[in-house]
Design an enzyme around this catalytic site. Structure first.
Site, PDB file in Angstrom:
ATOM      1  N   GLU A  87       8.048  -8.419   9.321  1.00  0.00           N
ATOM      2  CA  GLU A  87       9.185  -8.186   8.437  1.00  0.00           C
ATOM      3  C   GLU A  87       9.016  -8.779   7.053  1.00  0.00           C
ATOM      4  OE1 GLU A  87      10.345 -11.408  11.480  1.00  0.00           O
ATOM      5  OE2 GLU A  87       9.371  -9.471  11.470  1.00  0.00           O
ATOM      6  N   ASP A  97     -16.013   4.407 -20.279  1.00  0.00           N
ATOM      7  CA  ASP A  97     -16.578   5.009 -21.477  1.00  0.00           C
ATOM      8  C   ASP A  97     -17.637   4.062 -22.039  1.00  0.00           C
ATOM      9  OD1 ASP A  97     -15.046   2.984 -22.493  1.00  0.00           O
ATOM     10  OD2 ASP A  97     -13.931   4.208 -23.913  1.00  0.00           O
ATOM     11  N   ASP A 156      -9.090  10.209 -22.211  1.00  0.00           N
ATOM     12  CA  ASP A 156      -9.250   9.445 -20.971  1.00  0.00           C
ATOM     13  C   ASP A 156      -7.978   9.438 -20.121  1.00  0.00           C
ATOM     14  OD1 ASP A 156     -11.891   8.555 -21.636  1.00  0.00           O
ATOM     15  OD2 ASP A 156     -11.003   7.075 -22.988  1.00  0.00           O
ATOM     16  N   ASN A 199      10.510 -16.163  14.559  1.00  0.00           N
ATOM     17  CA  ASN A 199       9.892 -15.291  13.560  1.00  0.00           C
ATOM     18  C   ASN A 199      10.263 -15.702  12.147  1.00  0.00           C
ATOM     19  OD1 ASN A 199       8.328 -12.670  14.441  1.00  0.00           O
ATOM     20  ND2 ASN A 199       9.811 -13.107  16.047  1.00  0.00           N
ATOM     21  N   ASP A 234       7.536 -16.806   9.480  1.00  0.00           N
ATOM     22  CA  ASP A 234       7.340 -15.970   8.293  1.00  0.00           C
ATOM     23  C   ASP A 234       7.601 -16.742   7.006  1.00  0.00           C
ATOM     24  OD1 ASP A 234       6.473 -13.585   9.434  1.00  0.00           O
ATOM     25  OD2 ASP A 234       8.509 -12.993   9.966  1.00  0.00           O
TER      26      ASP A 234
END
Length: 906
Positions: A331, A373, A652, A741, A745
């Site tokens: 998550e 280039d 370009d 969690n 996290d």
């Protein structure tokens, strides 16, 4: 009024093409139509063109200009506009993981509006989207503010009213309209597409359109002139100057025949706005996201069914299944990716690299082919005198001296090659030009003769008597000067220029042309009867003394920078609009293996499959137009490469947009900067190399989070499946899983500040969904072994084997699960032995310690009862330490086997 037609319609692309192919066809079609129209204008007399645009040599009146501005609009080309803030905010939340979390939060809220899990998920979603939105919103506003600081004007001739005389004054370029007469001088930008009405010694820098490094000569023009040669390419027309180019020398007046999107420049720019093609980063995130989501969609129903059948409480099983879904969903991935990219953008800005689009950072690290280039990247973007040669091709200071006298004494505006000769003499201590010479007269340069001459008085001392003589020094195009020569200087002797010798000296000039040098001839003549004035007729019976050879020199550090990119696994391909001889010479000088140079005309004869094969084996492409550049980029991408394109001109822009990462410079034309993802504050490959390293660091830290989270979450779910099948109660409450969690996290938010092993940065890195899945199913079960070991310890040693003691079981597994997840970060973040061969950065260490302390504190905290925890006995912790040490040891063994087996880790 032919030139005052509305916007030119474009032909529709055939059905069945991809969006990118349709966009390329639209660009090609529109550019071709505008080019044909301009070519027709070039072929008409100037007086006819003035009639076509309903103008005159006096210019428009102010009233007419105002009406045309209202009719045709401002003289601006299409540009990308940042979306409104609320649109940007919505896009920041457009992510599959966020969608999953929002859905799960909605289901949890429907089940129980007071469930604290809803708040936890809402916090995760809110922080992730806001962080990404703020970074991109701030970058867009900064770019807009810079644009507003710049106002460019041009000199326009207009009249107050009918019958009044013309007046020249400065107006903003966006106020120029068709029919305006524009005055041009050295240094001016061309504000629109102009048909020259009058011009004198006009040299125009067209690198932004054609890629040619040297200025191009335009014809000395009068209003009744036709073009000197018919051409279908308006860039080559000698009586047209186009928006996006600039005047390097000379003067001119031109009538505006097209403005804004109707210009040649605008025809290319208009097809470049809108939705951008999917890049390597976008595709990689999408594949990984849907891999993990598919895995979740398989595992969650299995957990739900097992818990429902074994426990009999389907409502509790449903909530537990949702918690497992959250556990399987990384998550914080959007937030970690955003933080990684934002930190990368800040770090790159300190290295003179500005990131416009955050996703481009990862693409820069994944880049394995760089198309660039030549001018200003491999070269210094200036003209220098490379060699001064006698008639046999040997260095000769006398040639340099005479070339200097010609450049020094001319009274007109000195062009770039004159200045290069003067600079070279100033630098060369061995060349001494004395004061014996004084100016008598000159015969100025013109584009018909392609040469100029000065006549100097040379004072010579003979004994005690002095005498003076006039000497003419002529410098110009080899063919034109050679036609006037009857003799040449051979090792100090004046000899007749026979046909054989004429062939010989012509070959010397051609040999230098083939080396990519621009060659001028130098010849002299001593005047037998001196006088005060001289004419073109006096440019005769000259003596050729040698040649001056010019070059846009390679940068001193270009070869080292290219080697640095090669060491990082990046192949460099030169894609230029300049001619093949110049391109080959420069590339050879900087150590590029040139091989066969492919011309743009060859590309047009190939289908996409043939171009893929050609692009794979070709290093240098020359004389390519914008559409061909974009085709080269797409061919390399189709061959599996992550392609970067470095360019700064309108020619370009299409390739910049199609590339996985478009790179431009702060001095580029606006449309090139709009199309680019990254802007270099210095056009230097060394700066780019530092950006590549930062991009790989960013990608590496992102992969750490994905692999850590995916493997640990998979291990947890595998453990849940075992526990659900054999344990009579829930192995962990849903709220416990969510808290676990969340703590894990949050601890991973320090990942963007971690360092990467040097070995990881040596080659390009790319998304590999299959590799992530393989990593997950290999490393994840290792954690399950020790989860199950902890189950057995809690069940047998601490007798947590009844529903009455389930809180003790759940608390014990919560701590072991969180600490093993957190500590294993240090095992996974490097392929080396952690803490000994490779240590994490201090932010990661601090967050690891905080996560461990939080996990140990929660069962003893005031929050314990509300979360379902109970305090653990002191005898639990020796068992915990033993399990964690065994886990780290086994993981290191598995890691060693995995690296040997698959030759990869992160």
């Amino acid at each position: 009024m032919t030139m005052l037609t509305p916007r030119t319609p474009t032909k529709l692309a055939p059905p069945g093409r991809t969006r990118r192919e349709r966009k390329a066809a639209e660009l090609e079609s529109r550019t071709r139509v505008v080019g044909e129209r301009l070519a027709e204008t070039s072929a008409r007399p100037g007086t006819r063109v003035l009639q076509d645009v309903d103008s005159s040599l006096g210019g428009l009146t102010h009233g007419e200009a105002a009406l045309r501005l209202e009719r045709h609009g401002r003289n601006v080309v299409a540009q990308e506009r940042a979306p409104l803030w609320f649109v940007q905010l919505g896009k920041a939340y457009w992510n599959p993981f966020i969608g999953v979390l929002v859905f799960l939060a909605a289901v949890m809220y429907w089940q129980d509006p007071e469930d604290p899990g809803v708040i936890i998920l809402s916090v995760m979603v809110g922080i992730s989207g806001l962080l990404r939105f703020w970074q991109e919103f701030r970058s867009g506003r900064a770019a807009d503010a810079l644009k507003k600081l710049v106002t460019t004007t041009c000199a326009v001739q207009r009249r107050a009213g009918t019958g009044s005389g013309p007046t020249t004054f400065e107006v903003p370029m966006d106020q120029v309209v068709p029919g305006d007469l524009v005055k041009l001088a050295a240094g001016d930008l061309i504000p629109a597409d102009l048909r020259l009405v009058t011009s004198k010694d006009l040299m125009v820098g067209q690198a932004a359109l054609s890629g040619e490094s040297l200025p191009v000569a335009k014809a000395d023009t009068r209003s009744e002139d036709l073009g000197r040669h018919e051409t279908t390419d308006p860039v080559e027309a000698d009586n047209l100057v186009l928006m996006g180019t600039s005047v390097t020398s000379g003067t001119a007046t031109g009538v505006v025949v097209a403005t804004g999107a109707d210009t040649y420049f605008g025809s290319m720019a208009g097809s470049l706005v809108g939705e951008r093609p999917q890049t390597n980063f976008d595709n990689g995130v999408r594949k990984v996201s849907f891999l993990l989501i598919r895995f979740m969609l398989v595992m969650v129903p299995v957990v739900f069914m097992i818990n429902g059948f074994t426990k009999g409480d389907w409502n509790e099983a449903f909530l537990f299944g949702i918690a497992v879904a959250v556990g399987l969903t990384p998550e914080m991935l959007p937030m970690v990716v955003s933080a990684n990219l934002a930190r990368g953008a800040v770090a790159m800005s300190k290295r003179k690299v500005v990131v416009k689009r955050l996703n481009a950072i990862q693409n820069l690290g994944a880049m394995d082919v760089l198309c660039t280039d030549k001018t200003g990247t491999l070269t210094e973007d200036r003209i220098v005198l490379d060699r001064y040669l006698d008639v046999h091709g040997n260095d000769d200071n006398e040639v340099l001296e005479y070339g200097y006298l010609n450049s020094h004494f001319q009274t007109g505006l000195k062009n770039l090659m004159d200045q290069a000769v003067i600079d070279r003499v100033n630098e060369a201590e061995e060349v001494v030009v004395d004061a014996r010479f004084s100016m008598v007269d000159e015969i100025p340069f013109d584009f018909a003769r392609r040469r100029m001459s000065v006549v100097l008085n040379r004072n010579s001392l003979v004994g005690d008597l002095g005498r003076s003589e006039h000497v003419m020094i002529t410098k110009g195009a080899v063919e034109e000067v050679l036609d006037l020569c009857t003799h040449m200087t051979d090792r100090g002797e004046k000899v007749e220029l026979t046909e054989q010798l004429r062939w010989h000296v012509t070959r010397i000039a051609e040999d230098n042309n083939r080396k990519g040098l621009r060659v001028l001839a130098v010849a002299t003549r001593t005047i037998a009867t001196p006088r005060d004035t001289y004419t073109v007729a006096d440019e005769d019976q000259l003596t050729l003394i040698g040649f001056l050879a010019f070059l846009d020199p390679p940068k001193a550090d270009a070869a080292r920078a290219l080697q640095g990119l090669a060491d990082k696994g990046i192949a460099v391909k030169v894609v230029t609009g300049d001619n093949d001889l110049v391109a080959a010479r420069v590339c050879a000088d900087v150590g590029i293996d040139v091989g066969h140079v492919v011309l743009g005309s060859e590309i047009d004869t190939l289908d996409d499959a043939a171009l893929r094969a050609l692009a794979a084996r070709t290093t240098v492409f020359a004389k390519v137009n914008p559409v061909q550049k974009a085709r080269i980029v797409r061919a390399l991408q189709a061959d599996g490469h992550t392609v970067g394109f470095l360019g700064d001109g309108i020619n370009d822009a299409a390739a910049l947009r199609d590339a996985d990462v478009g790179i431009s410079v702060d001095t580029a034309v606006d449309i090139a900067k709009e199309s680019a993802d990254i802007i270099l504050l210095e056009k230097d490959l060394t700066v780019l190399e530092q950006g590549v390293i930062q991009g790989r660091t960013t990608f590496g830290n992102t992969m750490k989070y994905i692999k850590m989270t995916a493997s640990s979450n998979f291990g947890n779910v595998f453990s849940v499946l075992v526990a659900s099948a054999f344990i009579p109660f829930q192995p962990m409450l849903a709220i416990m899983l969510l808290v676990q969690n969340l703590v894990y996290d949050i601890s991973q938010l320090a990942t963007p500040w971690d360092r990467m092993d040097e070995e990881y940065l040596r080659k390009p890195r790319n998304w590999d969904a299959k590799g992530i899945f393989r990593f997950m199913v290999t490393i994840g079960p290792v954690s399950s072994i020790f989860d199950i070991s902890m189950f057995l310890i809690m069940w047998n040693v601490f007798a947590a084997n009844t529903e009455a003691s389930q809180s003790l079981f759940q608390s014990g597994w919560f701590i072991e699960g969180l600490l093993s997840q957190t500590l294993i970060v240090h095992m996974i973040r490097t392929r080396k032995i952690p803490f000994i061969q490779s240590r994490a950065s201090w932010p990661v260490m601090v967050m690891t310690i905080l996560a461990v302390l939080t996990g140990l504190w929660l069962p003893f905290s005031p929050l314990a009862a509300s979360l379902g925890f109970v305090a653990l006995p002191a005898s639990y912790f020796p068992w915990l330490i033993g399990v964690l040490l065994a886990y780290c040891t086994l993981t290191q063994f598995v890691k060693t086997w995995y690296i040997r087996k698959f030759n990869t880790w992160l």
